[in-house]
Design a protein around this motif. Structure first.
Motif, PDB file in Angstrom:
ATOM      1  N   ARG A 240      46.294  46.725  37.920  1.00 46.61           N
ATOM      2  CA  ARG A 240      46.533  47.289  39.014  1.00 46.61           C
ATOM      3  C   ARG A 240      47.652  46.940  39.989  1.00 46.61           C
ATOM      4  NH1 ARG A 240      43.052  51.303  40.706  1.00 46.61           N
ATOM      5  NH2 ARG A 240      41.379  50.243  39.572  1.00 46.61           N
ATOM      6  N   GLY A 241      48.543  47.870  40.116  1.00 42.99           N
ATOM      7  CA  GLY A 241      49.608  47.218  41.110  1.00 42.99           C
ATOM      8  C   GLY A 241      50.712  46.409  40.628  1.00 42.99           C
ATOM      9  N   SER A 242      50.662  46.147  39.333  1.00 40.18           N
ATOM     10  CA  SER A 242      51.588  45.190  38.397  1.00 40.18           C
ATOM     11  C   SER A 242      52.885  45.878  37.976  1.00 40.18           C
ATOM     12  CB  SER A 242      50.945  44.499  37.655  1.00 40.18           C
ATOM     13  OG  SER A 242      50.484  45.026  36.395  1.00 40.18           O
ATOM     14  N   PHE A 243      53.793  44.924  37.716  1.00 35.92           N
ATOM     15  CA  PHE A 243      55.209  45.581  36.958  1.00 35.92           C
ATOM     16  C   PHE A 243      55.100  45.051  35.615  1.00 35.92           C
ATOM     17  CE2 PHE A 243      59.194  47.156  38.661  1.00 35.92           C
ATOM     18  CZ  PHE A 243      59.774  47.415  37.437  1.00 35.92           C
ATOM     19  N   LEU A 244      55.088  45.813  34.566  1.00 34.63           N
ATOM     20  CA  LEU A 244      55.271  45.476  33.281  1.00 34.63           C
ATOM     21  C   LEU A 244      56.606  46.119  32.448  1.00 34.63           C
ATOM     22  CD1 LEU A 244      52.581  45.474  30.452  1.00 34.63           C
ATOM     23  CD2 LEU A 244      54.364  46.987  29.949  1.00 34.63           C
ATOM     24  N   CYS A 245      57.042  45.201  31.976  1.00 35.65           N
ATOM     25  CA  CYS A 245      58.263  45.629  31.371  1.00 35.65           C
ATOM     26  C   CYS A 245      58.427  45.597  29.681  1.00 35.65           C
ATOM     27  CB  CYS A 245      59.549  44.386  31.664  1.00 35.65           C
ATOM     28  SG  CYS A 245      60.182  44.651  33.210  1.00 35.65           S
ATOM     29  N   LEU A 246      58.706  46.506  28.977  1.00 39.12           N
ATOM     30  CA  LEU A 246      58.760  46.581  27.677  1.00 39.12           C
ATOM     31  C   LEU A 246      60.147  46.082  27.222  1.00 39.12           C
ATOM     32  CD1 LEU A 246      56.946  49.877  27.164  1.00 39.12           C
ATOM     33  CD2 LEU A 246      55.867  47.501  26.840  1.00 39.12           C
ATOM     34  N   LEU A 247      60.003  45.127  26.203  1.00 36.62           N
ATOM     35  CA  LEU A 247      61.634  44.660  26.132  1.00 36.62           C
ATOM     36  C   LEU A 247      61.553  44.451  24.443  1.00 36.62           C
ATOM     37  CD1 LEU A 247      64.305  43.238  27.025  1.00 36.62           C
ATOM     38  CD2 LEU A 247      62.955  41.296  27.207  1.00 36.62           C
ATOM     39  N   GLY A 248      62.713  44.557  23.899  1.00 37.92           N
ATOM     40  CA  GLY A 248      62.782  44.452  22.623  1.00 37.92           C
ATOM     41  C   GLY A 248      64.218  45.154  22.186  1.00 37.92           C
ATOM     42  N   PRO A 249      64.669  44.934  20.849  1.00 37.58           N
ATOM     43  CA  PRO A 249      65.957  45.491  20.335  1.00 37.58           C
ATOM     44  C   PRO A 249      65.607  47.150  20.100  1.00 37.58           C
ATOM     45  CG  PRO A 249      64.668  44.367  18.628  1.00 37.58           C
ATOM     46  CD  PRO A 249      63.944  43.968  19.733  1.00 37.58           C
ATOM     47  N   SER A 250      66.842  47.600  20.022  1.00 35.00           N
ATOM     48  CA  SER A 250      66.684  49.029  19.482  1.00 35.00           C
ATOM     49  C   SER A 250      65.977  49.326  18.448  1.00 35.00           C
ATOM     50  CB  SER A 250      68.303  49.581  19.264  1.00 35.00           C
ATOM     51  OG  SER A 250      68.973  49.172  20.434  1.00 35.00           O
TER      52      SER A 250
ATOM     53  N   VAL B 157      60.933  50.259  30.382  1.00 39.00           N
ATOM     54  CA  VAL B 157      61.456  49.982  29.230  1.00 39.00           C
ATOM     55  C   VAL B 157      63.058  49.727  29.648  1.00 39.00           C
ATOM     56  CG1 VAL B 157      62.681  51.211  27.273  1.00 39.00           C
ATOM     57  CG2 VAL B 157      60.170  51.542  27.790  1.00 39.00           C
ATOM     58  N   THR B 158      63.315  48.551  29.095  1.00 38.59           N
ATOM     59  CA  THR B 158      64.787  47.981  29.211  1.00 38.59           C
ATOM     60  C   THR B 158      65.123  47.195  27.916  1.00 38.59           C
ATOM     61  OG1 THR B 158      65.993  46.550  30.812  1.00 38.59           O
ATOM     62  CG2 THR B 158      63.834  45.816  30.297  1.00 38.59           C
ATOM     63  N   HIS B 159      66.489  46.859  27.789  1.00 35.22           N
ATOM     64  CA  HIS B 159      66.834  46.104  26.710  1.00 35.22           C
ATOM     65  C   HIS B 159      67.527  44.964  27.375  1.00 35.22           C
ATOM     66  CE1 HIS B 159      70.305  48.604  27.806  1.00 35.22           C
ATOM     67  NE2 HIS B 159      70.995  47.453  27.358  1.00 35.22           N
ATOM     68  N   ASP B 160      67.501  44.921  28.697  1.00 33.02           N
ATOM     69  CA  ASP B 160      68.264  43.910  29.386  1.00 33.02           C
ATOM     70  C   ASP B 160      67.308  42.868  29.604  1.00 33.02           C
ATOM     71  OD1 ASP B 160      69.190  42.302  31.709  1.00 33.02           O
ATOM     72  OD2 ASP B 160      70.736  43.862  32.030  1.00 33.02           O
ATOM     73  N   GLN B 161      67.440  41.796  28.972  1.00 33.05           N
ATOM     74  CA  GLN B 161      66.664  40.562  29.251  1.00 33.05           C
ATOM     75  C   GLN B 161      66.544  39.900  30.640  1.00 33.05           C
ATOM     76  OE1 GLN B 161      67.514  37.396  26.265  1.00 33.05           O
ATOM     77  NE2 GLN B 161      67.966  38.826  24.756  1.00 33.05           N
ATOM     78  N   THR B 162      67.737  39.820  31.379  1.00 35.36           N
ATOM     79  CA  THR B 162      67.512  39.359  32.841  1.00 35.36           C
ATOM     80  C   THR B 162      66.874  40.439  33.639  1.00 35.36           C
ATOM     81  OG1 THR B 162      69.924  38.445  32.436  1.00 35.36           O
ATOM     82  CG2 THR B 162      69.187  38.831  34.721  1.00 35.36           C
ATOM     83  N   GLU B 163      67.098  41.384  33.493  1.00 35.14           N
ATOM     84  CA  GLU B 163      66.415  42.559  34.105  1.00 35.14           C
ATOM     85  C   GLU B 163      64.690  42.371  34.089  1.00 35.14           C
ATOM     86  OE1 GLU B 163      68.035  46.631  34.922  1.00 35.14           O
ATOM     87  OE2 GLU B 163      66.395  47.292  33.314  1.00 35.14           O
ATOM     88  N   ALA B 164      64.481  42.043  32.793  1.00 34.75           N
ATOM     89  CA  ALA B 164      62.916  42.049  32.630  1.00 34.75           C
ATOM     90  C   ALA B 164      62.464  40.793  33.169  1.00 34.75           C
ATOM     91  CB  ALA B 164      62.745  42.024  30.853  1.00 34.75           C
ATOM     92  N   MET B 165      63.249  39.901  32.856  1.00 24.36           N
ATOM     93  CA  MET B 165      62.851  38.385  33.838  1.00 24.36           C
ATOM     94  C   MET B 165      62.544  38.603  35.031  1.00 24.36           C
ATOM     95  SD  MET B 165      62.059  36.133  31.118  1.00 24.36           S
ATOM     96  CE  MET B 165      62.281  34.729  32.128  1.00 24.36           C
ATOM     97  N   MET B 166      63.662  39.298  35.708  1.00 22.87           N
ATOM     98  CA  MET B 166      63.742  39.155  37.204  1.00 22.87           C
ATOM     99  C   MET B 166      62.643  40.254  37.792  1.00 22.87           C
ATOM    100  SD  MET B 166      66.577  41.084  39.469  1.00 22.87           S
ATOM    101  CE  MET B 166      67.621  39.885  39.146  1.00 22.87           C
ATOM    102  N   LEU B 167      62.070  41.199  36.906  1.00 21.15           N
ATOM    103  CA  LEU B 167      61.243  42.388  37.496  1.00 21.15           C
ATOM    104  C   LEU B 167      59.854  42.218  37.179  1.00 21.15           C
ATOM    105  CD1 LEU B 167      63.512  45.659  36.767  1.00 21.15           C
ATOM    106  CD2 LEU B 167      63.051  44.511  38.915  1.00 21.15           C
TER     107      LEU B 167
ATOM    108  N   GLY C  14      52.908  38.404  28.038  1.00 20.46           N
ATOM    109  CA  GLY C  14      52.497  37.312  28.923  1.00 20.46           C
ATOM    110  C   GLY C  14      53.221  37.317  30.191  1.00 20.46           C
ATOM    111  N   ALA C  15      53.352  36.523  31.324  1.00 21.75           N
ATOM    112  CA  ALA C  15      54.117  36.199  32.277  1.00 21.75           C
ATOM    113  C   ALA C  15      55.645  35.724  31.585  1.00 21.75           C
ATOM    114  CB  ALA C  15      53.539  35.263  33.247  1.00 21.75           C
ATOM    115  N   PRO C  16      56.593  36.378  32.366  1.00 20.65           N
ATOM    116  CA  PRO C  16      57.801  35.987  32.086  1.00 20.65           C
ATOM    117  C   PRO C  16      58.154  34.458  31.556  1.00 20.65           C
ATOM    118  CG  PRO C  16      57.931  37.859  33.539  1.00 20.65           C
ATOM    119  CD  PRO C  16      56.618  37.019  33.409  1.00 20.65           C
ATOM    120  N   SER C  17      57.862  33.644  32.548  1.00 21.44           N
ATOM    121  CA  SER C  17      58.045  32.317  32.524  1.00 21.44           C
ATOM    122  C   SER C  17      57.257  31.879  31.141  1.00 21.44           C
ATOM    123  CB  SER C  17      57.741  31.723  33.712  1.00 21.44           C
ATOM    124  OG  SER C  17      56.265  31.853  34.094  1.00 21.44           O
TER     125      SER C  17
END
Length: 348
Positions: free
Chosen positions: A29-39, A191-201, A217-220
């Motif tokens: 609840r209230g979290s920010f999840l990023c789906l990251l991966g190649p095309s 959804v993003t393909h940008d690793q920096t964006e995913a790590m930041m958000l 898991g957590a980005p770190s």
């Protein structure tokens, strides 16, 4: 209003092609999840299933404990921002933001108050009557986000909404998007393909490949303790080299030996992932060097220097702080310091 989302054993097939296979995850609840991966990894397909634009072949989607797998998109109460933004060009900024409220039968006074509130939040209070076509790219992004948030969605879904922006504006919008998400406390899936964006958000980062989740898991955590060689290689800049477990349990790689928990490795062949920033460049006569290499490529990026250094048949990408590297030139022999504690080891 925020929500709790659970995805249970979701699979999606297109004929004989498997786009998603047994996806399980929970979004707090209230979290920010990023789906990251190649095309082609399945991240957009999964987002469309969450939104209701696609139906899963198997599995279910739970929203606050209620199965919404069969609920049509317009009845799920989600807000969504597409890559194309999908703003109405014939409408003003205020009309775009109020569109969802109007569909829900909200009276005009409340619509006006909500639009005014959101225009202040996105720091565009003076453009309510401006045509969307007259806005800059960053302004359009903000209006699209405000329109999605106007209806106080149970879930906020974003499909690469910043990909068309130039680098500087994109970075600014990433910060603004994260601040808006925290302000409203809405559960968000991007959804993003940008690793920096995913790590930041991201609060939670999900790495996908070929329709499966490779790590979540957590980005770190994902960055520093990758689950396998694919994750290590995909996220950030890592060198994945071959190693071998010796009789005494040490792992030999790049002409050096490292004591690791070899009992966790199956067989004698292993892969070793070494992050580019974890390789130190020293003078070749330095007694602390781990191995010798020859510089094949150098580029100065201002705060950092990136180089490719050949060690035997391996080509290592190295990222050094500019203050730590006085000069590097192609053909130069250098020493490399690699701390095994900062490496990841995987069975091959």
């Amino acid at each position: 209003m925020s929500t709790d989302l659970k995805i249970e054993a979701v699979s999606k097939n297109y004929g004989s092609v498997s786009a998603l296979r047994d996806i399980n995850m929970s979004v707090e609840r209230g979290s920010f999840l990023c789906l990251l991966g190649p095309s082609g990894c399945g991240k957009t397909t999964l987002l469309r299933i969450i939104a209701g634009f696609e139906q899963a072949t198997a599995g279910r989607l739970l929203l606050d404990g209620t199965d919404v797998s069969g609920v049509p998109p317009h009845k799920r109460g989600f807000g969504m921002v597409f890559q194309s933004l999908a703003l109405f060009p014939h409408m003003s900024v205020a009309q775009n933001i109020a569109y969802g409220l109007k569909l829900r039968g909200i009276d005009k006074a409340r619509q006006r108050d909500r639009v005014e509130e959101l225009l202040n939040v996105i720091e565009l209070p003076t453009i309510a009557d401006r045509p969307v076509a007259a806005l800059s790219g960053g302004q359009r992004q903000r209006v699209a986000i405000a329109r999605a948030l106007a209806v106080q969605p149970k879930l906020f879904l974003l499909d690469e909404p910043l990909s068309a922006l130039d680098a500087k504006l994109r970075e600014n919008m990433q910060i603004e998007l994260r601040q808006l998400q925290r302000k409203f406390g809405v559960t968000t899936v991007l959804v993003t393909h940008d690793q920096t964006e995913a790590m930041m958000l991201a609060d939670q980062l999900v790495i996908m490949d070929h329709g499966v989740v490779r790590q979540s898991g957590a980005p770190s955590e994902v960055y520093r303790a990758p689950a396998d060689a694919f994750v290590a290689d995909f996220l950030g800049t890592a060198n994945v080299v071959r190693g071998e477990v010796m009789e005494d349990g040490a792992v030999a790689f790049l002409g050096m030996r490292a004591q690791v928990k070899a009992r966790q490795l199956q067989g004698s062949k292993v892969e070793v992932a070494i992050r580019a920033e974890n390789i130190g460049v020293v003078e070749p006569e330095n007694p602390e060097r781990a191995t010798l290499g020859r510089v094949e490529f150098v580029r100065d990026l201002g705060p950092s220097v990136e180089s490719i250094i050949a060690v035997g048949e391996e080509k290592l990408r190295v990222r050094s702080r500019a203050s730590e590297v006085t000069s590097l030139s192609v053909g130069q022999q250098v020493g490399l310091k690699i701390d095994p504690e900062l490496c990841s080891f995987f069975s091959r």
